[in-house]
Design a protein around this motif. Structure first.
Motif, PDB file in Angstrom:
ATOM      1  N   MET A 141      60.965   0.219  50.759  1.00 15.73           N
ATOM      2  CA  MET A 141      59.807   1.094  50.588  1.00 15.73           C
ATOM      3  C   MET A 141      59.188   0.984  49.197  1.00 15.73           C
ATOM      4  N   LYS A 142      59.947   0.551  48.233  1.00 12.22           N
ATOM      5  CA  LYS A 142      59.395   0.415  46.875  1.00 12.22           C
ATOM      6  C   LYS A 142      58.476  -0.794  46.748  1.00 12.22           C
ATOM      7  N   ASP A 143      58.428  -1.648  47.790  1.00 17.90           N
ATOM      8  CA  ASP A 143      57.612  -2.870  47.761  1.00 17.90           C
ATOM      9  C   ASP A 143      56.456  -2.837  48.748  1.00 17.90           C
ATOM     10  N   ILE A 144      56.139  -1.662  49.322  1.00 22.04           N
ATOM     11  CA  ILE A 144      55.117  -1.577  50.373  1.00 22.04           C
ATOM     12  C   ILE A 144      53.937  -0.763  49.869  1.00 22.04           C
ATOM     13  N   LEU A 145      52.730  -1.251  50.155  1.00 22.94           N
ATOM     14  CA  LEU A 145      51.475  -0.555  49.869  1.00 22.94           C
ATOM     15  C   LEU A 145      50.633  -0.521  51.138  1.00 22.94           C
ATOM     16  N   LEU A 146      50.024   0.627  51.422  1.00 17.23           N
ATOM     17  CA  LEU A 146      49.189   0.794  52.617  1.00 17.23           C
ATOM     18  C   LEU A 146      47.800   1.247  52.191  1.00 17.23           C
ATOM     19  N   VAL A 147      46.783   0.424  52.468  1.00 14.14           N
ATOM     20  CA  VAL A 147      45.385   0.739  52.167  1.00 14.14           C
ATOM     21  C   VAL A 147      44.721   1.217  53.443  1.00 14.14           C
ATOM     22  N   ASP A 148      44.245   2.462  53.422  1.00 19.92           N
ATOM     23  CA  ASP A 148      43.654   3.044  54.628  1.00 19.92           C
ATOM     24  C   ASP A 148      42.644   4.110  54.227  1.00 19.92           C
ATOM     25  N   GLN A 173      46.519  -6.272  41.798  1.00 17.12           N
ATOM     26  CA  GLN A 173      47.078  -7.294  40.909  1.00 17.12           C
ATOM     27  C   GLN A 173      47.863  -6.659  39.769  1.00 17.12           C
ATOM     28  N   HIS A 174      47.442  -5.463  39.364  1.00 18.44           N
ATOM     29  CA  HIS A 174      48.164  -4.763  38.297  1.00 18.44           C
ATOM     30  C   HIS A 174      49.471  -4.160  38.812  1.00 18.44           C
ATOM     31  N   VAL A 175      49.410  -3.467  39.929  1.00 21.16           N
ATOM     32  CA  VAL A 175      50.583  -2.752  40.431  1.00 21.16           C
ATOM     33  C   VAL A 175      51.653  -3.710  40.936  1.00 21.16           C
ATOM     34  N   ASN A 176      51.284  -4.938  41.233  1.00 22.94           N
ATOM     35  CA  ASN A 176      52.249  -5.925  41.721  1.00 22.94           C
ATOM     36  C   ASN A 176      53.297  -6.276  40.662  1.00 22.94           C
ATOM     37  N   GLN A 177      53.032  -5.960  39.398  1.00 17.75           N
ATOM     38  CA  GLN A 177      53.959  -6.283  38.318  1.00 17.75           C
ATOM     39  C   GLN A 177      55.115  -5.291  38.221  1.00 17.75           C
ATOM     40  N   PHE A 178      55.015  -4.144  38.890  1.00 17.81           N
ATOM     41  CA  PHE A 178      56.027  -3.108  38.765  1.00 17.81           C
ATOM     42  C   PHE A 178      57.094  -3.264  39.841  1.00 17.81           C
TER      43      PHE A 178
END
Length: 468
Positions: free
Chosen positions: A385-392, A428-433
């Motif tokens: 779950m720490k690696d998932i993003l949902l755009v809606d 692209q920014h949040v992918n670094q965390f």
């Protein structure tokens, strides 16, 4: 003074001047050898970019010394040549005078001519000996030059190469009359930026990156609320959507997340470790036109009540570019509440090569609460779950995992829409965390909005968080 004595004096002067001329020529040749060595050394041993400025001044002073020496040689050469020309003109006059007296006193002039000839022969032999001495001295000097340092650098040229240089660079009579100059190419030192400049550039870059990542959604919402951003259409879109977002989050608190869930059979284990980006379809990437009179990017057949209708689809600006860029860093999954027959045709249009979207999930994969409420449970993906993003555009979709949700205003056929561009910067920014949920909480504060009693309180807390 007798003519014999005059001739002897003239010839001795010619002899000494000729020797001086030969020495001068030999010295010029030696200088050209030194110049060739300097040039070859500069070509073979390039100075470092970080060479100190003091070395540069030392080389410059050496060059000035060489220039001054050559300038003195030039003046001496011009003076000697003028003296030689004067002496030659006087000797020609004397010779003409002797020819005039030849008919009257040939017996007296004949020994003089013999003496002159012997003197000239002796002078030529002396010159040849001097040439040999000078050549020997030049070879010795060249050997010393090879062992010593020229211009602060050791020479690495063999004797054969120096002889070849001497042969190829011998000065003709025309070149002797021309002034010689050394043109040593000076290296252009690339200025190395200071530590303060590097820190300042990095600070500006970080500030620009922070502005780009914060410009998405909440930054724009606060800008339209405070009046710093002035676009009536977009302001109305943001205010309407935030009102719906607040209502959906409040209703989501009443929905109980089931403890049991079923993993999707379509989702396979990852072959490459990547974060997963889940994107909604309708009103997020495309808009389905309800009226046929509206312009559309393409049409798809839709069956309704056993009749086929051509439905117009309008693609959100930068949608395909957004998918191409995000596919480099994320595993992309299209998760929609639409039917497969309708959704697959749109996804095929957006991704004709089937190399951008890894998986497709549809209405049957959602948890339906009501006719207009479909929740997308992210646990069925079998991903961390720490690696998932949902755009809606609907907050109902991430009701079970609010911290993973990224809101987006709905697309209603506005060709000036740039939401996907701003969203790309944030992704692209949040992918670094390591944990994307922590960064989502800082930027969107959806948990804070959900826990507020009223929408006014939610707006005040958002303004306070951005003012910090």
């Amino acid at each position: 003074m007798k003519t014999n004595e005059k001739d002897e004096i003239l010839l001795s002067k010619i002899q000494t001047d000729t020797v001086q001329k030969e020495k001068l020529n030999q010295q010029n040749q030696e200088n050209h050898v030194i110049i060739s060595i300097l040039r070859s050394e500069q070509q073979t041993q390039m100075p470092s970019i970080q060479a100190s400025q003091s070395d540069f001044f030392i080389r410059q002073s050496q060059q000035e010394n060489i220039d001054s020496q050559l300038e003195n040689n030039k003046k001496f050469q011009e003076q000697s040549l003028s003296n030689i020309d004067g002496l030659l003109s006087k000797s020609h006059q004397l010779k003409n005078n002797t020819e005039l007296h030849k008919s009257s006193s040939f017996s007296q002039i004949f020994p003089l001519l013999d003496d002159n000839l012997t003197c000239i022969s002796q002078t030529s032999s002396f010159i040849s000996l001097e040439k040999q001495k000078l050549s020997i001295q030049t070879n010795k000097k060249i050997k010393k030059r090879k062992s010593s340092t020229v211009g602060g650098a050791k020479t690495q040229i063999s004797r054969k190469q120096i002889i070849i240089k001497c042969k190829t660079q011998r000065i003709s009579d025309k070149l002797i009359e021309q002034p010689t100059s050394i043109q040593i190419e000076q290296q252009e030192f690339v200025p190395v930026p200071s530590i303060e400049a590097i820190i300042h550039q990095e600070a500006i870059l970080n500030e620009n990156t922070l502005q780009l990542q914060n410009q998405y959604y909440m930054q724009n919402l606060i800008g339209y609320l405070m009046g710093t951003l002035k676009d009536n259409f977009m302001a109305q879109m943001y205010l309407n959507h935030f009102s719906q977002l607040y209502d959906n989050l409040q209703k989501s608190k009443l929905i109980v997340c089931p403890q049991e869930y079923t993993l999707s059979n379509q989702i396979q284990p990852q072959k490459k470790m990547q974060k997963t980006l889940i994107i909604d379809l309708d009103e997020t990437l495309v808009h389905c036109n309800e009226f046929s009179c509206l312009k559309s990017d393409f049409f798809i057949p839709v069956i309704f009540n056993e009749q086929i209708y051509q439905v117009g689809i309008s693609i959100r600006p930068y949608a395909q570019q957004f998918l191409r860029n995000m596919a480099k860093d994320y595993e992309i999954i299209i998760f929609t509440a639409s039917n497969p027959d309708y959704a697959n045709k749109i996804i095929d249009y957006l991704d004709p090569q089937h190399n951008l979207v890894s998986y497709r999930l549809f209405r049957d994969d959602c948890i339906q609460i009501s006719n207009n409420c479909h929740i997308k449970d992210l646990r069925i993906l079998n991903r961390n779950m720490k690696d998932i993003l949902l755009v809606d555009n609907s907050a109902y979709s991430f009701a079970f995992q609010v911290e993973n949700g990224i809101p987006i205003i709905p697309y209603l056929d506005d060709k000036n829409d740039k939401e996907l561009v701003h969203l790309q910067h944030y992704l692209q920014h949040v992918n670094q965390f390591d944990d994307v949920r922590n960064q989502n909480n800082k930027i969107f504060n959806l948990k804070t909005v959900q826990n507020c009693v009223s929408i006014v309180e939610a707006i005040k807390k958002l303004q306070a968080s951005f003012s910090k």
